[in-house]
Write an enzyme that holds these catalytic residues in place. Structure first.
Site, mmCIF file in Angstrom:
data_model
loop_
_atom_site.group_PDB
_atom_site.id
_atom_site.type_symbol
_atom_site.label_atom_id
_atom_site.label_comp_id
_atom_site.label_asym_id
_atom_site.label_seq_id
_atom_site.Cartn_x
_atom_site.Cartn_y
_atom_site.Cartn_z
ATOM 1 N N HIS A 207 0.805 -1.224 0.000
ATOM 2 C CA HIS A 207 0.000 0.000 0.000
ATOM 3 C C HIS A 207 0.839 1.275 0.000
ATOM 4 O O HIS A 207 0.305 2.366 -0.126
ATOM 5 C CB HIS A 207 -0.902 0.040 1.243
ATOM 6 C CG HIS A 207 -0.134 0.281 2.511
ATOM 7 N ND1 HIS A 207 0.568 -0.708 3.162
ATOM 8 C CD2 HIS A 207 0.071 1.411 3.242
ATOM 9 C CE1 HIS A 207 1.151 -0.216 4.237
ATOM 10 N NE2 HIS A 207 0.875 1.067 4.316
HETATM 11 C C1 UD1 Z 1 -1.044 6.041 5.635
HETATM 12 C C2 UD1 Z 1 0.384 6.436 6.041
HETATM 13 C C3 UD1 Z 1 1.307 5.250 5.858
HETATM 14 C C4 UD1 Z 1 0.791 4.044 6.617
HETATM 15 C C5 UD1 Z 1 -0.660 3.758 6.248
HETATM 16 C C6 UD1 Z 1 -1.198 2.685 7.155
HETATM 17 C C7 UD1 Z 1 1.055 8.777 5.687
HETATM 18 C C8 UD1 Z 1 1.782 9.718 4.817
HETATM 19 N N1 UD1 Z 1 0.875 7.538 5.204
HETATM 20 O O1 UD1 Z 1 -1.012 5.675 4.258
HETATM 21 O O2 UD1 Z 1 2.586 5.566 6.386
HETATM 22 O O3 UD1 Z 1 1.595 2.937 6.284
HETATM 23 O O4 UD1 Z 1 -1.455 4.937 6.428
HETATM 24 O O5 UD1 Z 1 -2.230 1.985 6.574
HETATM 25 O O6 UD1 Z 1 0.641 9.149 6.754
HETATM 26 N N2 UD1 Z 1 -8.307 5.908 1.917
HETATM 27 C C9 UD1 Z 1 -9.554 5.336 2.045
HETATM 28 N N3 UD1 Z 1 -10.062 5.175 3.300
HETATM 29 C C10 UD1 Z 1 -9.404 5.566 4.410
HETATM 30 C C11 UD1 Z 1 -8.146 6.165 4.274
HETATM 31 C C12 UD1 Z 1 -7.593 6.318 3.021
HETATM 32 O O7 UD1 Z 1 -10.202 4.968 1.072
HETATM 33 O O8 UD1 Z 1 -9.922 5.363 5.510
HETATM 34 C C13 UD1 Z 1 -7.717 6.054 0.557
HETATM 35 C C14 UD1 Z 1 -8.011 7.412 -0.035
HETATM 36 O O9 UD1 Z 1 -8.192 7.219 -1.418
HETATM 37 C C15 UD1 Z 1 -6.717 8.166 0.204
HETATM 38 C C16 UD1 Z 1 -5.664 7.079 0.117
HETATM 39 O O10 UD1 Z 1 -6.297 5.918 0.658
HETATM 40 O O11 UD1 Z 1 -6.504 9.182 -0.726
HETATM 41 C C17 UD1 Z 1 -4.394 7.390 0.883
HETATM 42 O O12 UD1 Z 1 -4.676 7.696 2.244
HETATM 43 P P1 UD1 Z 1 -3.563 8.393 3.181
HETATM 44 O O13 UD1 Z 1 -4.088 8.565 4.546
HETATM 45 O O14 UD1 Z 1 -3.022 9.601 2.484
HETATM 46 O O15 UD1 Z 1 -2.372 7.370 3.192
HETATM 47 P P2 UD1 Z 1 -2.323 5.793 3.378
HETATM 48 O O16 UD1 Z 1 -1.963 5.165 2.081
HETATM 49 O O17 UD1 Z 1 -3.528 5.325 4.085
HETATM 50 N N1 UDP Z 2 -3.432 -5.288 9.199
HETATM 51 C C1 UDP Z 2 -4.735 -5.753 9.418
HETATM 52 N N2 UDP Z 2 -5.474 -6.133 8.331
HETATM 53 C C2 UDP Z 2 -4.990 -6.097 7.056
HETATM 54 C C3 UDP Z 2 -3.663 -5.635 6.851
HETATM 55 C C4 UDP Z 2 -2.916 -5.222 7.952
HETATM 56 O O1 UDP Z 2 -5.202 -5.822 10.556
HETATM 57 O O2 UDP Z 2 -5.716 -6.463 6.131
HETATM 58 C C5 UDP Z 2 -2.644 -4.841 10.374
HETATM 59 C C6 UDP Z 2 -1.357 -5.612 10.590
HETATM 60 O O3 UDP Z 2 -1.590 -6.713 11.420
HETATM 61 C C7 UDP Z 2 -0.441 -4.576 11.211
HETATM 62 C C8 UDP Z 2 -0.963 -3.256 10.703
HETATM 63 O O4 UDP Z 2 -2.239 -3.513 10.132
HETATM 64 O O5 UDP Z 2 -0.564 -4.575 12.637
HETATM 65 C C9 UDP Z 2 -0.023 -2.693 9.665
HETATM 66 O O6 UDP Z 2 -0.603 -1.577 9.101
HETATM 67 P P1 UDP Z 2 -0.263 -1.034 7.648
HETATM 68 O O7 UDP Z 2 0.372 -2.109 6.847
HETATM 69 O O8 UDP Z 2 -1.499 -0.418 7.131
HETATM 70 O O9 UDP Z 2 0.741 0.160 7.967
HETATM 71 P P2 UDP Z 2 2.307 0.266 8.240
HETATM 72 O O10 UDP Z 2 2.661 -0.684 9.324
HETATM 73 O O11 UDP Z 2 3.005 -0.011 6.956
HETATM 74 O O12 UDP Z 2 2.489 1.696 8.619
#
Ligand code: UD1
Ligand code: UDP
Length: 360
Positions: A207
């Site tokens: 992601h």
């Molecule tokens: C964010 C964090 C990333 C983390 C991840 C955990 C930053 C810069 N990035 O990435 O470090 O690993 O969370 O999962 O803080 N969206 C939805 N629903 C939601 C949230 C997001 O559909 O609830 C979609 C939207 O299209 C949005 C895109 O995901 O534009 C990106 O969301 P964003 O919060 O910018 O970053 P993540 O990829 O979620």
């Molecule tokens: N996770 C979850 N369901 C999923 C994928 C990830 O519960 O389908 C949990 C996973 O166990 C871990 C956390 O989400 O604890 C990791 O989050 P993510 O990969 O979104 O973010 P990152 O760690 O890269 O910031």
């Protein structure tokens, strides 16, 4: 009434990794508030974890939602500041490296009488193109309490000139969370039956912006994973983060058949998938740690990691997204003896954090 502690959080990994600290506050009768920025808002990235981990509903939800880095972070800073003005905690706790962490830290650190504690301090990928690397550096240098998960992260903080007395090596709270939930997960989850997984399988998560926002790189990632998995007769389960799902559909990418796209999973289902998989492909930080803790081999689809401990103990290999490297990485990791040490602590990180803050 003001709380002693305030947790500022906004995304899936922050909810999971702060859950043990929130529970420890409940056990010790330390008053706290939860300020949710609303960075994650889709049910499967947000409320499902509050319910499953039995966490109190956030006291404030700022509903900031998705936008550009500047707009999202700026809006969060202004709104967190307003909440803290009325809540006046002694310490604001943030966890990790997201935009919510940066905003919570900046808002709180400038307010008189409020300290900031950064959980998971001192991680460095040394890749300054990643937004997460900027967020964690800024948070570490503005915080008052640095809760480093390992000695490696403490050393990195010291090398950057941060005073040793601000740093406590606590272990990573993800060990607490895994220990508290893995048995329950195996008892309660029916995910293997639901997905008809009676054969060996691989688990994939991808992601991160650097992988999914570039069409060519995302295609290469999916092709490399499918080729590597096919060589070992593994099907691939991919719980797709909405960020990746949006890009796959925008770019019109045809995902190889061997990869089964499923909804993002709740924590208990996901722990079972991680535990039962033959191998994990990921670009997630938390998943690199969990695969190491659960002793499932991992190949990381990135060019760097801020979790070198996982590589050092032999649990993880950094392979990027190029075909040959991914295929080679899987060949090497799939035969690895799964007897490595867990480098992230003993599952008492949350208690050490509260001990350090002297909330006995
Ligand atoms: C964010 C964090 C990333 C983390 C991840 C955990 C930053 C810069 N990035 O990435 O470090 O690993 O969370 O999962 O803080 N969206 C939805 N629903 C939601 C949230 C997001 O559909 O609830 C979609 C939207 O299209 C949005 C895109 O995901 O534009 C990106 O969301 P964003 O919060 O910018 O970053 P993540 O990829 O979620
Ligand atoms: N996770 C979850 N369901 C999923 C994928 C990830 O519960 O389908 C949990 C996973 O166990 C871990 C956390 O989400 O604890 C990791 O989050 P993510 O990969 O979104 O973010 P990152 O760690 O890269 O910031």
């Amino acid at each position: 009434m003001s709380s002693t502690l305030s947790f500022v959080l906004g995304t899936r990994p922050e909810i999971i990794k702060l859950s043990p600290v929130i529970r420890a506050c409940q056990r010790r009768d330390v008053s706290f508030s939860i300020v949710h920025t609303g960075q994650h808002y889709s049910e499967e990235l947000d409320s499902v974890f509050f319910e499953q981990l039995d966490l109190p509903t956030p006291d404030y939800n700022l509903a900031v939602g998705s936008s550009s880095h500047g707009e999202q972070t700026g809006e969060m800073i202004a709104e967190i500041e307003a909440v803290l003005e009325s809540d006046r905690p002694e310490v604001v706790i943030v966890q990790g490296d997201t935009n919510s962490v940066l905003a919570g830290t900046i808002a709180a650190t400038k307010m008189a009488g409020i300290d900031v504690g950064h959980v998971e301090a001192g991680l460095r990928s040394f890749d300054r193109d990643m937004p997460e690397e900027i967020n964690r550096r800024m948070a570490d240098h503005a915080a008052d309490y640095l809760f480093a998960p390992t000695k490696t992260s403490r050393d990195l903080l010291c090398q950057e000139g941060l005073p040793d007395e601000w740093i406590t090596v606590t272990g990573n709270t993800i060990v607490d969370a895994v220990q508290q939930n893995v048995e329950i997960a195996h008892e309660r989850s029916h995910i293997l039956a639901e997905l008809d997984l009676d054969e060996q399988f691989a688990l994939l998560t991808a992601h991160r912006a650097e992988n999914v926002d570039d069409r060519e790189r995302l295609e290469r990632l999916l092709d490399s994973v499918s080729t590597a998995a096919a060589e070992h007769d593994l099907s691939v389960i991919y719980p797709v983060h909405p960020h990746a799902e949006k890009r796959i559909s925008e770019f019109g990418i045809e995902v190889p058949d061997i990869i089964q796209l499923v909804e993002p999973q709740d924590f208990l289902n996901f722990l079972v998938l991680e535990d039962e998989a033959e191998i994990i492909f990921t670009d997630s930080g938390g998943v690199q740690e969990e695969s190491c803790i659960l002793r499932t081999p991992c190949v990381t689809l990135r060019d760097s990691t801020e979790r070198p401990e996982t590589v050092d103990v032999g649990a993880n290999k950094i392979v990027g997204v190029n075909l040959e490297a991914v295929v080679e990485g899987v060949r090497e990791m799939i035969v690895r003896e799964q007897n490595w040490e867990n480098p992230f602590g003993d599952g008492r990180a949350a208690d050490r954090i509260l001990d350090t803050l002297e909330y006995e």
